[in-house]
Design an enzyme around this catalytic site. Sequence first.
Site, mmCIF file in Angstrom:
data_model
loop_
_atom_site.group_PDB
_atom_site.id
_atom_site.type_symbol
_atom_site.label_atom_id
_atom_site.label_comp_id
_atom_site.label_asym_id
_atom_site.label_seq_id
_atom_site.Cartn_x
_atom_site.Cartn_y
_atom_site.Cartn_z
ATOM 1 N N LYS A 57 -10.400 -0.161 -0.590
ATOM 2 C CA LYS A 57 -10.286 -0.426 0.844
ATOM 3 C C LYS A 57 -11.614 -0.199 1.554
ATOM 4 O O LYS A 57 -12.178 0.896 1.525
ATOM 5 C CB LYS A 57 -9.197 0.478 1.440
ATOM 6 C CG LYS A 57 -8.782 0.141 2.867
ATOM 7 C CD LYS A 57 -7.595 1.009 3.263
ATOM 8 C CE LYS A 57 -6.992 0.602 4.598
ATOM 9 N NZ LYS A 57 -5.808 1.427 4.925
ATOM 10 N N CYS B 161 -4.207 -3.271 4.328
ATOM 11 C CA CYS B 161 -3.759 -2.749 5.618
ATOM 12 C C CYS B 161 -4.772 -2.936 6.746
ATOM 13 O O CYS B 161 -4.999 -4.055 7.194
ATOM 14 C CB CYS B 161 -3.362 -1.286 5.458
ATOM 15 S SG CYS B 161 -2.201 -0.699 6.727
ATOM 16 N N GLU C 263 0.856 -1.186 0.000
ATOM 17 C CA GLU C 263 0.000 0.000 0.000
ATOM 18 C C GLU C 263 0.897 1.242 0.000
ATOM 19 O O GLU C 263 1.940 1.261 0.650
ATOM 20 C CB GLU C 263 -0.876 -0.020 1.250
ATOM 21 C CG GLU C 263 -1.804 1.180 1.390
ATOM 22 C CD GLU C 263 -2.449 1.254 2.768
ATOM 23 O OE1 GLU C 263 -3.582 1.742 2.859
ATOM 24 O OE2 GLU C 263 -1.798 0.826 3.762
#
Length: 339
Positions: free
Chosen positions: A133, A165, A59
């Site tokens: 995300k 993440c 990321e």
Amino acid sequence: MRHGDISSSPDTVGVAVVNYKMPRLHTKNEVLENCRNIAKVIGGVKQGLPGLDLIIFPEYSTHGIMYDRQEMFDTAASVPGEETAIFAEACKKNKVWGVFSLTGEKHEQAKKNPYNTLILVNDKGEIVQKYRKILPWCPIECWYPGDKTYVVDGPKGLKVSLIICDDGNYPEIWRDCAMRGAELIVRCQGYMYPAKEQQIAIVKAMAWANQCYVAVANATGFDGVYSYFGHSSIIGFDGHTLGECGEEENGLQYAQLSVQQIRDARKYDQSQNQLFKLLHRGYSGVFASGDGDKGVAECPFEFYKTWVNDPKKAQENVEKITRPSVGVAACPVGDLPTK
């Protein structure tokens, strides 16, 4: 599952994760130059690892973190766009698949904040998965949240899902990907200290709990604000680490993931087959009681029932055990409301 060689085989997918140094960029031209650098990395890694089928970057590896809001909007990418064209050409030229970060991707409504996006590009240069995300790292990240996971056939037919993440701190997303058929869950992250030990631990636990391979690509270095701990890794579906980087900048790890082994385990394993057992609860006792051979299929978890059937009620319930406002007066972040 094999680690230590540079090859792959008809049954194994050669996967590399890159400890890419977190860039600090400010302009579109700088971003595109960094894309070209990533393309060079792909060529070099393929030369050193001829069995490479899939290479994964962290990321923020493309744009870095744009701490200036205007720079974030000015550098936001389109999909497809100039950035993805560079990645597509590199994958096609080197006959590899790749996972790349776009922070951000332009929102369909120009005034809304961009998305934090990953793309999976195949060895023909085609974008075969675009994931946004779902759970941005609040209160710091201001990305507009995505709304679903995806599963696609990856190299050699291995089924692949992408997550990003902070997504990985929620067991729900891992289970959603796995229950939809994912055999490899790719977690690209720009994770910084102090959460190193927790992040190393959770990916092993989620691989074990979901009988899936996990590949983690994390950033390294210091961008003037955060220090990133690296430790990009590849985890077997039994929760054991196949390969793990340290904190070195631009290091990488490589492993071969067997397509047949994971499918064999999901079909034949019994005591630790979490995916099967969750939807066939207590099948031994149910069968012994003469109530059929499928166990219990119904969801026993009140929270999930409420969340699906009445999301606002579930939100109110969690506020009772946490807090009613998104901001915290004792430690304010930006202009988030604290009442």
